[in-house]
Design a protein around this motif. Sequence first.
Motif, PDB file in Angstrom:
ATOM      1  N   PRO A  56       0.820  -1.226   0.000  1.00  0.00           N
ATOM      2  CA  PRO A  56       0.000   0.000   0.000  1.00  0.00           C
ATOM      3  C   PRO A  56       0.848   1.269   0.000  1.00  0.00           C
ATOM      4  CG  PRO A  56      -0.869  -1.584   1.577  1.00  0.00           C
ATOM      5  CD  PRO A  56       0.437  -2.141   1.090  1.00  0.00           C
ATOM      6  N   GLY A  57       0.545   2.151  -0.952  1.00  0.00           N
ATOM      7  CA  GLY A  57       1.228   3.432  -1.017  1.00  0.00           C
ATOM      8  C   GLY A  57       2.588   3.405  -1.673  1.00  0.00           C
ATOM      9  N   TRP A  58       3.074   2.220  -2.041  1.00  0.00           N
ATOM     10  CA  TRP A  58       4.428   2.113  -2.603  1.00  0.00           C
ATOM     11  C   TRP A  58       4.415   1.774  -4.087  1.00  0.00           C
ATOM     12  CZ3 TRP A  58       8.161  -0.756   1.296  1.00  0.00           C
ATOM     13  CH2 TRP A  58       8.414   0.101   2.375  1.00  0.00           C
ATOM     14  N   SER A  59       5.250   2.497  -4.818  1.00  0.00           N
ATOM     15  CA  SER A  59       5.475   2.244  -6.239  1.00  0.00           C
ATOM     16  C   SER A  59       6.676   1.316  -6.400  1.00  0.00           C
ATOM     17  CB  SER A  59       5.747   3.570  -6.953  1.00  0.00           C
ATOM     18  OG  SER A  59       6.971   4.124  -6.457  1.00  0.00           O
ATOM     19  N   VAL A  60       6.989   0.987  -7.649  1.00  0.00           N
ATOM     20  CA  VAL A  60       8.207   0.218  -7.936  1.00  0.00           C
ATOM     21  C   VAL A  60       9.424   0.963  -7.381  1.00  0.00           C
ATOM     22  CG1 VAL A  60       9.758  -0.526  -9.797  1.00  0.00           C
ATOM     23  CG2 VAL A  60       7.292  -1.003  -9.941  1.00  0.00           C
ATOM     24  N   ARG A  61       9.476   2.282  -7.624  1.00  0.00           N
ATOM     25  CA  ARG A  61      10.599   3.085  -7.104  1.00  0.00           C
ATOM     26  C   ARG A  61      10.685   2.979  -5.579  1.00  0.00           C
ATOM     27  NH1 ARG A  61       9.440   7.110  -9.413  1.00  0.00           N
ATOM     28  NH2 ARG A  61      11.136   7.554 -10.870  1.00  0.00           N
ATOM     29  N   ASP A  62       9.533   3.004  -4.932  1.00  0.00           N
ATOM     30  CA  ASP A  62       9.517   2.977  -3.468  1.00  0.00           C
ATOM     31  C   ASP A  62      10.052   1.651  -2.924  1.00  0.00           C
ATOM     32  OD1 ASP A  62       8.436   5.511  -3.521  1.00  0.00           O
ATOM     33  OD2 ASP A  62       6.369   4.816  -3.311  1.00  0.00           O
ATOM     34  N   ILE A  63       9.686   0.557  -3.571  1.00  0.00           N
ATOM     35  CA  ILE A  63      10.178  -0.745  -3.101  1.00  0.00           C
ATOM     36  C   ILE A  63      11.689  -0.839  -3.302  1.00  0.00           C
ATOM     37  CG2 ILE A  63      10.240  -3.204  -3.695  1.00  0.00           C
ATOM     38  CD1 ILE A  63       7.273  -3.241  -3.715  1.00  0.00           C
ATOM     39  N   VAL A  64      12.178  -0.384  -4.441  1.00  0.00           N
ATOM     40  CA  VAL A  64      13.627  -0.414  -4.675  1.00  0.00           C
ATOM     41  C   VAL A  64      14.326   0.503  -3.667  1.00  0.00           C
ATOM     42  CG1 VAL A  64      15.472   0.042  -6.339  1.00  0.00           C
ATOM     43  CG2 VAL A  64      13.330  -1.003  -7.109  1.00  0.00           C
ATOM     44  N   SER A  65      13.728   1.653  -3.373  1.00  0.00           N
ATOM     45  CA  SER A  65      14.283   2.553  -2.359  1.00  0.00           C
ATOM     46  C   SER A  65      14.337   1.863  -0.996  1.00  0.00           C
ATOM     47  CB  SER A  65      13.423   3.820  -2.242  1.00  0.00           C
ATOM     48  OG  SER A  65      13.463   4.576  -3.427  1.00  0.00           O
TER      49      SER A  65
ATOM     50  N   SER B 254      16.172 -12.500   8.418  1.00  0.00           N
ATOM     51  CA  SER B 254      15.079 -11.573   8.177  1.00  0.00           C
ATOM     52  C   SER B 254      15.306 -10.762   6.909  1.00  0.00           C
ATOM     53  CB  SER B 254      14.926 -10.642   9.383  1.00  0.00           C
ATOM     54  OG  SER B 254      13.951  -9.656   9.152  1.00  0.00           O
ATOM     55  N   HIS B 255      16.544 -10.355   6.693  1.00  0.00           N
ATOM     56  CA  HIS B 255      16.857  -9.540   5.522  1.00  0.00           C
ATOM     57  C   HIS B 255      16.686 -10.337   4.227  1.00  0.00           C
ATOM     58  CE1 HIS B 255      18.437  -6.178   3.354  1.00  0.00           C
ATOM     59  NE2 HIS B 255      19.471  -6.870   2.901  1.00  0.00           N
ATOM     60  N   ALA B 256      17.169 -11.580   4.222  1.00  0.00           N
ATOM     61  CA  ALA B 256      17.003 -12.433   3.038  1.00  0.00           C
ATOM     62  C   ALA B 256      15.527 -12.636   2.732  1.00  0.00           C
ATOM     63  CB  ALA B 256      17.703 -13.774   3.261  1.00  0.00           C
ATOM     64  N   PHE B 257      14.734 -12.832   3.780  1.00  0.00           N
ATOM     65  CA  PHE B 257      13.286 -12.990   3.619  1.00  0.00           C
ATOM     66  C   PHE B 257      12.666 -11.730   3.024  1.00  0.00           C
ATOM     67  CE2 PHE B 257       9.223 -11.965   5.843  1.00  0.00           C
ATOM     68  CZ  PHE B 257       8.405 -12.875   5.186  1.00  0.00           C
ATOM     69  N   ASN B 258      12.982 -10.578   3.602  1.00  0.00           N
ATOM     70  CA  ASN B 258      12.389  -9.318   3.142  1.00  0.00           C
ATOM     71  C   ASN B 258      12.723  -9.019   1.684  1.00  0.00           C
ATOM     72  OD1 ASN B 258      11.051  -8.522   5.508  1.00  0.00           O
ATOM     73  ND2 ASN B 258      12.935  -7.719   6.404  1.00  0.00           N
ATOM     74  N   VAL B 259      13.976  -9.225   1.310  1.00  0.00           N
ATOM     75  CA  VAL B 259      14.388  -8.894  -0.057  1.00  0.00           C
ATOM     76  C   VAL B 259      13.714  -9.832  -1.054  1.00  0.00           C
ATOM     77  CG1 VAL B 259      16.362  -8.694  -1.627  1.00  0.00           C
ATOM     78  CG2 VAL B 259      16.534  -7.826   0.711  1.00  0.00           C
ATOM     79  N   TRP B 260      13.567 -11.125  -0.700  1.00  0.00           N
ATOM     80  CA  TRP B 260      12.868 -12.044  -1.605  1.00  0.00           C
ATOM     81  C   TRP B 260      11.400 -11.650  -1.749  1.00  0.00           C
ATOM     82  CZ3 TRP B 260       8.722 -15.456  -0.989  1.00  0.00           C
ATOM     83  CH2 TRP B 260       8.472 -16.283  -2.103  1.00  0.00           C
ATOM     84  N   VAL B 261      10.754 -11.311  -0.650  1.00  0.00           N
ATOM     85  CA  VAL B 261       9.337 -10.911  -0.715  1.00  0.00           C
ATOM     86  C   VAL B 261       9.180  -9.667  -1.590  1.00  0.00           C
ATOM     87  CG1 VAL B 261       7.389 -10.006   0.619  1.00  0.00           C
ATOM     88  CG2 VAL B 261       8.688 -11.962   1.475  1.00  0.00           C
ATOM     89  N   HIS B 262      10.104  -8.725  -1.470  1.00  0.00           N
ATOM     90  CA  HIS B 262      10.002  -7.511  -2.295  1.00  0.00           C
ATOM     91  C   HIS B 262      10.360  -7.786  -3.754  1.00  0.00           C
ATOM     92  CE1 HIS B 262       8.721  -4.992   0.864  1.00  0.00           C
ATOM     93  NE2 HIS B 262       9.826  -5.104   1.585  1.00  0.00           N
ATOM     94  N   GLU B 263      11.198  -8.766  -3.979  1.00  0.00           N
ATOM     95  CA  GLU B 263      11.416  -9.194  -5.369  1.00  0.00           C
ATOM     96  C   GLU B 263      10.090  -9.671  -5.959  1.00  0.00           C
ATOM     97  OE1 GLU B 263      13.122 -12.924  -7.930  1.00  0.00           O
ATOM     98  OE2 GLU B 263      13.948 -12.641  -5.912  1.00  0.00           O
ATOM     99  N   GLN B 264       9.335 -10.442  -5.178  1.00  0.00           N
ATOM    100  CA  GLN B 264       8.038 -10.936  -5.645  1.00  0.00           C
ATOM    101  C   GLN B 264       7.038  -9.793  -5.835  1.00  0.00           C
ATOM    102  OE1 GLN B 264       7.438 -14.045  -6.723  1.00  0.00           O
ATOM    103  NE2 GLN B 264       9.629 -14.343  -6.324  1.00  0.00           N
ATOM    104  N   ASP B 265       7.097  -8.778  -4.960  1.00  0.00           N
ATOM    105  CA  ASP B 265       6.245  -7.598  -5.151  1.00  0.00           C
ATOM    106  C   ASP B 265       6.528  -6.931  -6.493  1.00  0.00           C
ATOM    107  OD1 ASP B 265       4.987  -7.823  -2.652  1.00  0.00           O
ATOM    108  OD2 ASP B 265       6.523  -6.616  -1.649  1.00  0.00           O
ATOM    109  N   LEU B 266       7.808  -6.780  -6.802  1.00  0.00           N
ATOM    110  CA  LEU B 266       8.186  -6.143  -8.063  1.00  0.00           C
ATOM    111  C   LEU B 266       7.751  -6.993  -9.253  1.00  0.00           C
ATOM    112  CD1 LEU B 266      11.764  -4.892  -7.105  1.00  0.00           C
ATOM    113  CD2 LEU B 266       9.731  -3.480  -7.466  1.00  0.00           C
TER     114      LEU B 266
END
Length: 274
Positions: free
Chosen positions: A40-49, A140-152
């Motif tokens: 919510p509220g995040w664009s592709v740029r926001d997730i990469v940021s 936790s970091h590996a988990f977060n980055v994979w989940v955000h890869e899936q978001d993208l």
Amino acid sequence: MSLHPTLQPYADAWTHSIEAISELVQHLAEADWNRRTPCPGWSVRDIVSHVIGLDSEMYGDPRPIHSLPRDLFHVTNEHQRYMEMQVDVRRHHTAPEMTSELELMVIRRNRQLRNESRDPGTKVRGPLGAELTLEESMRSHAFNVWVHEQDLRASLGRPGNLDSPGAYVARDVLLDELPRVVAERADAPRSSAIVFDVHGPVEFLRTVRVDIQGRGTVETVPALGPAASFSLDWETFVRLACGRVGPDSVADRVKAEGDPALTTAILRNFAVTP
């Protein structure tokens, strides 16, 4: 490498996901950086940021000094304010600025990991000043980055890597949360069992048993006559557990059996990420 063997799977998962993210955004048109994502509220740029900011803090860089706007509707608590800082400070960065910063951060973090010799139990600083072990932090970091890869991937229409190293880290992280979902948040009956049958690129069958004290544990042994059971695909399991969708929007992809009140309570409380 000097990295402790316990930490290597998390480093491998992070490397795989961050390189995938870098490849996904390398040649995006400027307009595609503004696409909405499942966050919510995040664009592709926001997730990469956000990912750049996470790695910046893992590296040890100071957090930016920045005042958030007051009209960010998706920021409603202190944790979200903390995470939004690294995002908002980059909101007007151009595509070349974003890809250059991401590339530089990947280089710096790879170098850091090559030189990492600390014990997995070493205490490190986490978000909002929390203290956690190096192993917990890297997991936790590996988990977060994979989940955000899936978001993208969802936003850009580029599905993939549902069975990558990061996916198996995510499986373990989310399975660890199931007892809390079932026993605490959904208040499953004591001395009951709830079965989760997940199929697809990552497959598993797990039983959450709730003991007489109301404590939940995850077992690999199937339960006979469970109070409830769920059958769903891996991608839907992840999207539900990470709060990317609500149960109503994926009802056709989840087969729930057993006490209707219990299955509804479990699905309503399935999201475990902040």
